[in-house]
Design a protein around this motif. Structure first.
Motif, PDB file in Angstrom:
ATOM      1  N   ASP A 123      -0.336  11.220   2.764  1.00 45.53           N
ATOM      2  CA  ASP A 123      -1.415  10.704   3.713  1.00 45.53           C
ATOM      3  C   ASP A 123      -2.584   9.927   3.103  1.00 45.53           C
ATOM      4  OD1 ASP A 123       0.145  11.678   5.889  1.00 45.53           O
ATOM      5  OD2 ASP A 123      -0.989  13.280   6.168  1.00 45.53           O
ATOM      6  N   LEU A 124      -3.189  10.656   2.255  1.00 42.62           N
ATOM      7  CA  LEU A 124      -4.451  10.054   1.530  1.00 42.62           C
ATOM      8  C   LEU A 124      -4.340  10.589   0.024  1.00 42.62           C
ATOM      9  CD1 LEU A 124      -7.332  11.020   4.066  1.00 42.62           C
ATOM     10  CD2 LEU A 124      -6.194   8.849   3.564  1.00 42.62           C
ATOM     11  N   ILE A 125      -4.526   9.652  -0.731  1.00 40.01           N
ATOM     12  CA  ILE A 125      -4.894   9.900  -2.300  1.00 40.01           C
ATOM     13  C   ILE A 125      -6.222   9.599  -2.442  1.00 40.01           C
ATOM     14  CG2 ILE A 125      -3.929   9.377  -4.561  1.00 40.01           C
ATOM     15  CD1 ILE A 125      -1.135   8.442  -3.243  1.00 40.01           C
ATOM     16  N   MET A 126      -6.897  10.564  -3.089  1.00 43.93           N
ATOM     17  CA  MET A 126      -8.210  10.568  -3.364  1.00 43.93           C
ATOM     18  C   MET A 126      -8.492  10.942  -4.835  1.00 43.93           C
ATOM     19  SD  MET A 126      -9.570   9.958  -0.226  1.00 43.93           S
ATOM     20  CE  MET A 126     -11.271  10.270  -0.170  1.00 43.93           C
ATOM     21  N   ARG A 127      -9.640  10.665  -5.481  1.00 49.14           N
ATOM     22  CA  ARG A 127     -10.064  11.160  -6.790  1.00 49.14           C
ATOM     23  C   ARG A 127     -11.182  12.113  -6.364  1.00 49.14           C
ATOM     24  NH1 ARG A 127      -8.608   9.995 -11.560  1.00 49.14           N
ATOM     25  NH2 ARG A 127      -7.600   7.800 -10.872  1.00 49.14           N
ATOM     26  N   ASP A 128     -11.398  13.151  -7.132  1.00 48.17           N
ATOM     27  CA  ASP A 128     -12.328  14.009  -7.212  1.00 48.17           C
ATOM     28  C   ASP A 128     -12.736  14.270  -8.799  1.00 48.17           C
ATOM     29  OD1 ASP A 128     -14.411  16.123  -6.887  1.00 48.17           O
ATOM     30  OD2 ASP A 128     -12.953  17.611  -5.977  1.00 48.17           O
ATOM     31  N   GLN A 129     -13.859  13.313  -9.018  1.00 52.29           N
ATOM     32  CA  GLN A 129     -14.229  13.359 -10.406  1.00 52.29           C
ATOM     33  C   GLN A 129     -13.051  12.857 -11.420  1.00 52.29           C
ATOM     34  OE1 GLN A 129     -16.323  16.680 -11.902  1.00 52.29           O
ATOM     35  NE2 GLN A 129     -17.666  16.657 -10.092  1.00 52.29           N
ATOM     36  N   GLU A 130     -12.544  13.619 -12.198  1.00 62.20           N
ATOM     37  CA  GLU A 130     -11.158  13.123 -13.070  1.00 62.20           C
ATOM     38  C   GLU A 130      -9.988  13.678 -12.561  1.00 62.20           C
ATOM     39  OE1 GLU A 130     -11.601  10.871 -15.527  1.00 62.20           O
ATOM     40  OE2 GLU A 130     -13.735  10.897 -14.767  1.00 62.20           O
ATOM     41  N   GLN A 131      -9.897  14.157 -11.095  1.00 57.66           N
ATOM     42  CA  GLN A 131      -8.655  14.801 -10.837  1.00 57.66           C
ATOM     43  C   GLN A 131      -8.261  14.071  -9.508  1.00 57.66           C
ATOM     44  OE1 GLN A 131      -9.134  18.961  -8.800  1.00 57.66           O
ATOM     45  NE2 GLN A 131      -7.445  19.447 -10.137  1.00 57.66           N
ATOM     46  N   LEU A 132      -7.034  13.706  -9.521  1.00 62.69           N
ATOM     47  CA  LEU A 132      -6.348  13.270  -8.323  1.00 62.69           C
ATOM     48  C   LEU A 132      -6.098  14.292  -7.281  1.00 62.69           C
ATOM     49  CD1 LEU A 132      -3.579  10.955  -9.882  1.00 62.69           C
ATOM     50  CD2 LEU A 132      -5.459  10.066  -8.689  1.00 62.69           C
ATOM     51  N   VAL A 133      -6.237  13.695  -6.056  1.00 62.36           N
ATOM     52  CA  VAL A 133      -6.151  14.818  -4.872  1.00 62.36           C
ATOM     53  C   VAL A 133      -5.222  14.239  -3.990  1.00 62.36           C
ATOM     54  CG1 VAL A 133      -7.508  15.976  -3.237  1.00 62.36           C
ATOM     55  CG2 VAL A 133      -8.432  15.510  -5.113  1.00 62.36           C
ATOM     56  N   PHE A 134      -4.091  14.746  -3.753  1.00 57.62           N
ATOM     57  CA  PHE A 134      -2.995  14.263  -2.594  1.00 57.62           C
ATOM     58  C   PHE A 134      -3.344  15.255  -1.424  1.00 57.62           C
ATOM     59  CE2 PHE A 134      -1.454  13.584  -6.928  1.00 57.62           C
ATOM     60  CZ  PHE A 134      -1.154  12.182  -6.692  1.00 57.62           C
ATOM     61  N   VAL A 135      -3.547  14.400  -0.234  1.00 59.41           N
ATOM     62  CA  VAL A 135      -4.089  15.043   0.935  1.00 59.41           C
ATOM     63  C   VAL A 135      -3.176  14.913   1.941  1.00 59.41           C
ATOM     64  CG1 VAL A 135      -6.035  15.098   2.670  1.00 59.41           C
ATOM     65  CG2 VAL A 135      -6.453  14.459   0.295  1.00 59.41           C
ATOM     66  N   GLU A 136      -2.824  16.224   2.513  1.00 59.55           N
ATOM     67  CA  GLU A 136      -1.901  16.064   3.837  1.00 59.55           C
ATOM     68  C   GLU A 136      -2.965  16.335   4.948  1.00 59.55           C
ATOM     69  OE1 GLU A 136       1.257  16.170   6.449  1.00 59.55           O
ATOM     70  OE2 GLU A 136       1.290  15.616   4.428  1.00 59.55           O
ATOM     71  N   VAL A 137      -2.780  15.460   6.028  1.00 60.57           N
ATOM     72  CA  VAL A 137      -3.492  15.394   7.200  1.00 60.57           C
ATOM     73  C   VAL A 137      -2.840  16.006   8.320  1.00 60.57           C
ATOM     74  CG1 VAL A 137      -5.068  14.213   8.851  1.00 60.57           C
ATOM     75  CG2 VAL A 137      -5.069  13.707   6.506  1.00 60.57           C
ATOM     76  N   LYS A 138      -3.462  17.107   9.114  1.00 59.18           N
ATOM     77  CA  LYS A 138      -2.765  17.739   9.985  1.00 59.18           C
ATOM     78  C   LYS A 138      -3.758  17.619  11.159  1.00 59.18           C
ATOM     79  CE  LYS A 138       1.071  18.473   8.520  1.00 59.18           C
ATOM     80  NZ  LYS A 138       2.311  17.928   8.896  1.00 59.18           N
ATOM     81  N   PHE A 139      -3.215  17.287  12.417  1.00 59.54           N
ATOM     82  CA  PHE A 139      -3.998  17.164  13.657  1.00 59.54           C
ATOM     83  C   PHE A 139      -3.442  17.943  14.934  1.00 59.54           C
ATOM     84  CE2 PHE A 139      -4.865  14.926  17.640  1.00 59.54           C
ATOM     85  CZ  PHE A 139      -6.384  15.058  17.747  1.00 59.54           C
ATOM     86  N   ARG A 140      -4.298  18.793  15.319  1.00 57.26           N
ATOM     87  CA  ARG A 140      -3.810  19.237  16.865  1.00 57.26           C
ATOM     88  C   ARG A 140      -5.095  18.871  17.844  1.00 57.26           C
ATOM     89  NH1 ARG A 140       0.342  18.510  15.798  1.00 57.26           N
ATOM     90  NH2 ARG A 140       1.912  20.215  14.817  1.00 57.26           N
ATOM     91  N   LYS A 141      -4.523  18.255  18.905  1.00 59.89           N
ATOM     92  CA  LYS A 141      -5.386  17.989  20.025  1.00 59.89           C
ATOM     93  C   LYS A 141      -5.962  19.320  20.687  1.00 59.89           C
ATOM     94  CE  LYS A 141      -4.985  15.795  24.287  1.00 59.89           C
ATOM     95  NZ  LYS A 141      -4.349  14.879  25.203  1.00 59.89           N
ATOM     96  N   ASN A 142      -4.984  20.541  20.759  1.00 63.15           N
ATOM     97  CA  ASN A 142      -5.394  21.765  21.072  1.00 63.15           C
ATOM     98  C   ASN A 142      -4.638  22.850  20.589  1.00 63.15           C
ATOM     99  OD1 ASN A 142      -2.970  22.436  22.839  1.00 63.15           O
ATOM    100  ND2 ASN A 142      -3.810  20.796  24.221  1.00 63.15           N
ATOM    101  N   ALA A 143      -4.860  24.023  20.793  1.00 64.67           N
ATOM    102  CA  ALA A 143      -4.253  25.150  19.900  1.00 64.67           C
ATOM    103  C   ALA A 143      -3.066  25.784  20.585  1.00 64.67           C
ATOM    104  CB  ALA A 143      -5.288  26.186  19.633  1.00 64.67           C
ATOM    105  N   SER A 144      -2.643  25.004  21.750  1.00 65.71           N
ATOM    106  CA  SER A 144      -1.403  25.631  22.270  1.00 65.71           C
ATOM    107  C   SER A 144      -0.078  25.942  21.599  1.00 65.71           C
ATOM    108  CB  SER A 144      -1.250  24.856  23.702  1.00 65.71           C
ATOM    109  OG  SER A 144      -0.812  23.553  23.103  1.00 65.71           O
ATOM    110  N   HIS A 145       0.020  25.044  20.465  1.00 65.24           N
ATOM    111  CA  HIS A 145       1.092  25.057  19.811  1.00 65.24           C
ATOM    112  C   HIS A 145       0.816  25.597  18.191  1.00 65.24           C
ATOM    113  CE1 HIS A 145       3.048  23.329  23.019  1.00 65.24           C
ATOM    114  NE2 HIS A 145       3.569  22.339  22.551  1.00 65.24           N
ATOM    115  N   GLY A 146      -0.569  26.305  18.000  1.00 67.24           N
ATOM    116  CA  GLY A 146      -0.813  26.777  16.781  1.00 67.24           C
ATOM    117  C   GLY A 146      -1.830  25.925  16.351  1.00 67.24           C
TER     118      GLY A 146
END
Length: 118
Positions: A43-66
């Motif tokens: 989903d996203l590739i970011m950099r935190d100082q000298e470290q690559l950060v691979f980001v998985e984004v999860k979205f839920r409109k409501n908690a009915s399915h967790g």
């Protein structure tokens, strides 16, 4: 009438933009969005100082399915790892000498939960 697939992809894009903005506000630097491999997408590739950060984004409109964070399964992690190694290979980065981590940004309705180094 808009298709369910279109609405889902639009919600996904909106969640990714929200996560990107949130991470940038916390000093991470954006590199790339929606990097695709045969197995998965990063989903996203970011950099935190000298470290690559691979980001998985999860979205839920409501908690009915967790919660959103619960949607990051072992299977998803395995696929994501394969995509990460492909990204590193494609960019001529050695997996053993490149500092990186996997983070999850879980968005439940409007609440953002950033889980580092999952």
């Amino acid at each position: 009438m808009l298709s369910n697939q279109y609405l889902a992809s639009n919600r996904g894009y909106t969640a990714e933009q929200k996560a990107k903005s949130y991470l940038e506000q916390h000093s991470l630097v954006f590199i790339e969005q929606n990097f695709k491999s045969k197995v998965s997408e990063i989903d996203l590739i970011m950099r935190d100082q000298e470290q690559l950060v691979f980001v998985e984004v999860k979205f839920r409109k409501n908690a009915s399915h967790g919660s959103a964070a619960e949607q990051f399964t072992k299977s998803k992690r395995n696929k994501l790892e394969k995509a990460i190694y492909y990204y590193l290979l494609k960019n001529k980065l050695n997996a053993f000498h490149t500092s990186f981590r996997i983070d999850v940004v879980a968005i439940d309705a409007e609440k953002v939960n950033w889980i580092k180094n999952v």
